[in-house]
Write an enzyme that holds these catalytic residues in place. Structure first.
Site, PDB file in Angstrom:
ATOM      1  N   SER A 187       0.840  -1.201   0.000  1.00  0.00           N
ATOM      2  CA  SER A 187       0.000   0.000   0.000  1.00  0.00           C
ATOM      3  C   SER A 187       0.874   1.251   0.000  1.00  0.00           C
ATOM      4  O   SER A 187       2.069   1.178   0.318  1.00  0.00           O
ATOM      5  CB  SER A 187      -0.867   0.004   1.275  1.00  0.00           C
ATOM      6  OG  SER A 187      -1.374   1.285   1.553  1.00  0.00           O
ATOM      7  N   TYR A 203      -3.343  -0.113  10.024  1.00  0.00           N
ATOM      8  CA  TYR A 203      -3.186  -0.468   8.607  1.00  0.00           C
ATOM      9  C   TYR A 203      -1.768  -0.123   8.131  1.00  0.00           C
ATOM     10  O   TYR A 203      -1.103  -0.939   7.488  1.00  0.00           O
ATOM     11  CB  TYR A 203      -4.216   0.300   7.793  1.00  0.00           C
ATOM     12  CG  TYR A 203      -4.277  -0.020   6.327  1.00  0.00           C
ATOM     13  CD1 TYR A 203      -3.667   0.806   5.397  1.00  0.00           C
ATOM     14  CD2 TYR A 203      -4.978  -1.127   5.879  1.00  0.00           C
ATOM     15  CE1 TYR A 203      -3.744   0.530   4.039  1.00  0.00           C
ATOM     16  CE2 TYR A 203      -5.056  -1.406   4.514  1.00  0.00           C
ATOM     17  CZ  TYR A 203      -4.444  -0.572   3.610  1.00  0.00           C
ATOM     18  OH  TYR A 203      -4.518  -0.844   2.261  1.00  0.00           O
TER      19      TYR A 203
HETATM   20  P1  NAP Z   1     -12.005  -4.959  -0.487  1.00  0.00           P
HETATM   21  O1  NAP Z   1     -12.754  -4.418  -1.649  1.00  0.00           O
HETATM   22  O2  NAP Z   1     -12.405  -4.599   0.898  1.00  0.00           O
HETATM   23  O3  NAP Z   1     -11.905  -6.575  -0.618  1.00  0.00           O
HETATM   24  C1  NAP Z   1     -11.260  -7.274   0.399  1.00  0.00           C
HETATM   25  C2  NAP Z   1     -11.386  -8.756   0.098  1.00  0.00           C
HETATM   26  O4  NAP Z   1     -10.681  -9.480   1.093  1.00  0.00           O
HETATM   27  C3  NAP Z   1     -12.810  -9.255   0.093  1.00  0.00           C
HETATM   28  O5  NAP Z   1     -12.943 -10.260  -0.914  1.00  0.00           O
HETATM   29  C4  NAP Z   1     -12.949  -9.919   1.469  1.00  0.00           C
HETATM   30  O6  NAP Z   1     -13.936 -10.919   1.384  1.00  0.00           O
HETATM   31  C5  NAP Z   1     -11.540 -10.476   1.656  1.00  0.00           C
HETATM   32  N1  NAP Z   1     -11.131 -10.684   3.057  1.00  0.00           N
HETATM   33  C6  NAP Z   1     -11.066  -9.767   4.042  1.00  0.00           C
HETATM   34  N2  NAP Z   1     -10.639 -10.342   5.180  1.00  0.00           N
HETATM   35  C7  NAP Z   1     -10.432 -11.660   4.906  1.00  0.00           C
HETATM   36  C8  NAP Z   1      -9.997 -12.779   5.673  1.00  0.00           C
HETATM   37  N3  NAP Z   1      -9.704 -12.663   6.971  1.00  0.00           N
HETATM   38  N4  NAP Z   1      -9.897 -13.981   5.059  1.00  0.00           N
HETATM   39  C9  NAP Z   1     -10.204 -14.112   3.757  1.00  0.00           C
HETATM   40  N5  NAP Z   1     -10.627 -13.091   2.959  1.00  0.00           N
HETATM   41  C10 NAP Z   1     -10.732 -11.882   3.548  1.00  0.00           C
HETATM   42  O7  NAP Z   1     -10.463  -4.514  -0.611  1.00  0.00           O
HETATM   43  P2  NAP Z   1      -9.648  -3.975  -1.880  1.00  0.00           P
HETATM   44  O8  NAP Z   1      -9.776  -2.501  -1.961  1.00  0.00           O
HETATM   45  O9  NAP Z   1      -9.954  -4.823  -3.075  1.00  0.00           O
HETATM   46  O10 NAP Z   1      -8.161  -4.274  -1.369  1.00  0.00           O
HETATM   47  C11 NAP Z   1      -7.558  -5.523  -1.591  1.00  0.00           C
HETATM   48  C12 NAP Z   1      -6.148  -5.416  -1.029  1.00  0.00           C
HETATM   49  O11 NAP Z   1      -5.491  -4.277  -1.590  1.00  0.00           O
HETATM   50  C13 NAP Z   1      -6.110  -5.218   0.484  1.00  0.00           C
HETATM   51  O12 NAP Z   1      -4.986  -5.881   1.017  1.00  0.00           O
HETATM   52  C14 NAP Z   1      -5.917  -3.706   0.621  1.00  0.00           C
HETATM   53  O13 NAP Z   1      -5.292  -3.364   1.844  1.00  0.00           O
HETATM   54  C15 NAP Z   1      -5.026  -3.432  -0.541  1.00  0.00           C
HETATM   55  N6  NAP Z   1      -5.018  -2.061  -1.036  1.00  0.00           N
HETATM   56  C16 NAP Z   1      -6.184  -1.457  -1.412  1.00  0.00           C
HETATM   57  C17 NAP Z   1      -6.108  -0.158  -1.944  1.00  0.00           C
HETATM   58  C18 NAP Z   1      -7.331   0.599  -2.394  1.00  0.00           C
HETATM   59  O14 NAP Z   1      -7.212   1.819  -2.609  1.00  0.00           O
HETATM   60  N7  NAP Z   1      -8.481  -0.027  -2.551  1.00  0.00           N
HETATM   61  C19 NAP Z   1      -4.876   0.470  -2.094  1.00  0.00           C
HETATM   62  C20 NAP Z   1      -3.725  -0.180  -1.653  1.00  0.00           C
HETATM   63  C21 NAP Z   1      -3.811  -1.458  -1.147  1.00  0.00           C
HETATM   64  P3  NAP Z   1     -14.721 -11.444   2.739  1.00  0.00           P
HETATM   65  O15 NAP Z   1     -15.104 -10.219   3.516  1.00  0.00           O
HETATM   66  O16 NAP Z   1     -15.896 -12.223   2.201  1.00  0.00           O
HETATM   67  O17 NAP Z   1     -13.749 -12.296   3.459  1.00  0.00           O
HETATM   68  C1  GCO Z   2      -6.998   5.223   3.313  1.00  0.00           C
HETATM   69  C2  GCO Z   2      -7.097   4.308   2.132  1.00  0.00           C
HETATM   70  C3  GCO Z   2      -5.727   3.785   1.748  1.00  0.00           C
HETATM   71  C4  GCO Z   2      -5.853   2.862   0.595  1.00  0.00           C
HETATM   72  C5  GCO Z   2      -4.534   2.327   0.174  1.00  0.00           C
HETATM   73  C6  GCO Z   2      -3.647   3.405  -0.347  1.00  0.00           C
HETATM   74  O1  GCO Z   2      -7.914   5.204   4.161  1.00  0.00           O
HETATM   75  O2  GCO Z   2      -6.004   5.961   3.362  1.00  0.00           O
HETATM   76  O3  GCO Z   2      -7.993   3.240   2.394  1.00  0.00           O
HETATM   77  O4  GCO Z   2      -5.146   3.155   2.844  1.00  0.00           O
HETATM   78  O5  GCO Z   2      -6.655   1.767   0.909  1.00  0.00           O
HETATM   79  O6  GCO Z   2      -3.939   1.534   1.115  1.00  0.00           O
HETATM   80  O7  GCO Z   2      -2.515   2.784  -0.921  1.00  0.00           O
END
Ligand code: NAP
Ligand code: GCO
Length: 266
Positions: free
Chosen positions: A147, A160
């Site tokens: 992230s 986080y």
């Molecule tokens: P999301 O839309 O909230 O999806 C999260 C997924 O993880 C869901 O399928 C959820 O399904 C599953 N999950 C959560 N806890 C779990 C557990 N204990 N065991 C198994 N499955 C689990 O998140 P996203 O935005 O796609 O993010 C995916 C990854 O990218 C995360 O690691 C997040 O930190 C990272 N990330 C996101 C962003 C962003 O801007 N969106 C940026 C940087 C990094 P269930 O709830 O059904 O388990």
């Molecule tokens: C926040 C956001 C970020 C993104 C991502 C950025 O609240 O700042 O959720 O943490 O999820 O991780 O890279």
């Protein structure tokens, strides 16, 4: 040479954790499009059923497993089932993750632990379960979804940021410890991506105006837009393929340039 062959995942088995929707779903779709067999997991049967339908509508025969990645027994059972049904896992994407946006002094220790458990301890647990098969096979690819918060802090995301900072170093340590087995472990550091996880940061205000954080992120991003899960597809295929066999311990930021930019003058 046909350089595109280096990006092929034909004959590979990939596990993408938490890939019912969002970033994980897009990455799984990309790996499937490159030829990989897809296994994914989540905790919710509802999410699983919806995801299986969505994968099928894209022509992807993904296999779904109900598994909480923080539970070592469930993870070991899931990995054994995948290896029996699809073969030894060649590619692991530790994507499952949560965030809790709470001022640190108002966050309970239990809330802090829950975030670290899913975002940091679980990638350890799943990687530990998958690496022995990779060693036997003579190769493997692990991609940890880090992230911006692997590098930067901000208000309300202490757990986080601590977890994602730790995940960056776990990535480097797996790379260091298992590189000799031809296992490459890298990270992808998405910027701000439009998924359910960030939906609260993009909600329209009561008067119909943009969420202040939405405007803030646009001002901090040279690309002047939020990322889309599809923006992560190419980087994921690269790090999952032979094209990156000498890339190890690297965090590839896919952020539209946020980390390089001081931000637009107000
Ligand atoms: P999301 O839309 O909230 O999806 C999260 C997924 O993880 C869901 O399928 C959820 O399904 C599953 N999950 C959560 N806890 C779990 C557990 N204990 N065991 C198994 N499955 C689990 O998140 P996203 O935005 O796609 O993010 C995916 C990854 O990218 C995360 O690691 C997040 O930190 C990272 N990330 C996101 C962003 C962003 O801007 N969106 C940026 C940087 C990094 P269930 O709830 O059904 O388990
Ligand atoms: C926040 C956001 C970020 C993104 C991502 C950025 O609240 O700042 O959720 O943490 O999820 O991780 O890279």
């Amino acid at each position: 040479m046909d350089i595109l062959k280096k990006f092929s995942l034909e004959g590979k088995t990939a596990l993408v954790t938490g890939a019912a929707y969002g970033i994980g779903f897009a990455i799984a779709e990309a790996l499937a499009d490159a030829g990989a067999k897809i296994a994914f997991n989540c905790r919710s049967r509802k999410h699983m059923d919806e995801a299986l339908k969505a994968y099928s509508e894209k022509g992807i025969e993904a296999r779904g497993y109900i598994c909480d990645v923080t539970d070592e027994t469930q993870v070991e059972k899931m990995v054994a089932e995948i290896e029996a049904e699809l073969g030894v896992i060649d590619i692991l994407v530790n994507n499952a993750g949560i965030i809790k946006r709470i001022p640190m002094t108002e966050m309970t220790a239990e809330e802090f632990r829950e975030v670290v458990d899913i975002d940091l301890n679980a990638p350890f647990i799943v990687s530990k379960a998958v690496i022995p098969g990779m060693i036997k096979k003579g190769h493997g690819k692990i991609i940890n979804i880090c992230s911006m918060m692997s590098e930067l802090g901000r208000e309300t995301v202490s757990a986080y940021a601590a977890a994602k900072g730790g995940l960056k170093m776990l990535t480097r340590n797996i790379a260091s410890e298992y590189g000799k087995y031809n296992i490459q472990c890298n990270g992808i550091g998405p910027g701000y991506i439009a998924t359910p996880q960030t939906a609260p940061l993009r909600e329209r205000q009561a008067d119909g105006s943009k969420h202040p954080f939405d405007s803030f992120i646009i001002s901090k991003t040279p690309a002047e837009r939020w990322g889309d899960p599809e923006d992560l597809m190419g980087p994921a295929v690269f790090l999952a393929s032979e094209a990156s066999d000498f890339v190890n311990g690297h965090i590839l930021y896919v952020d539209g340039g946020i980390l390089a930019y001081i931000g637009k003058q107000p």
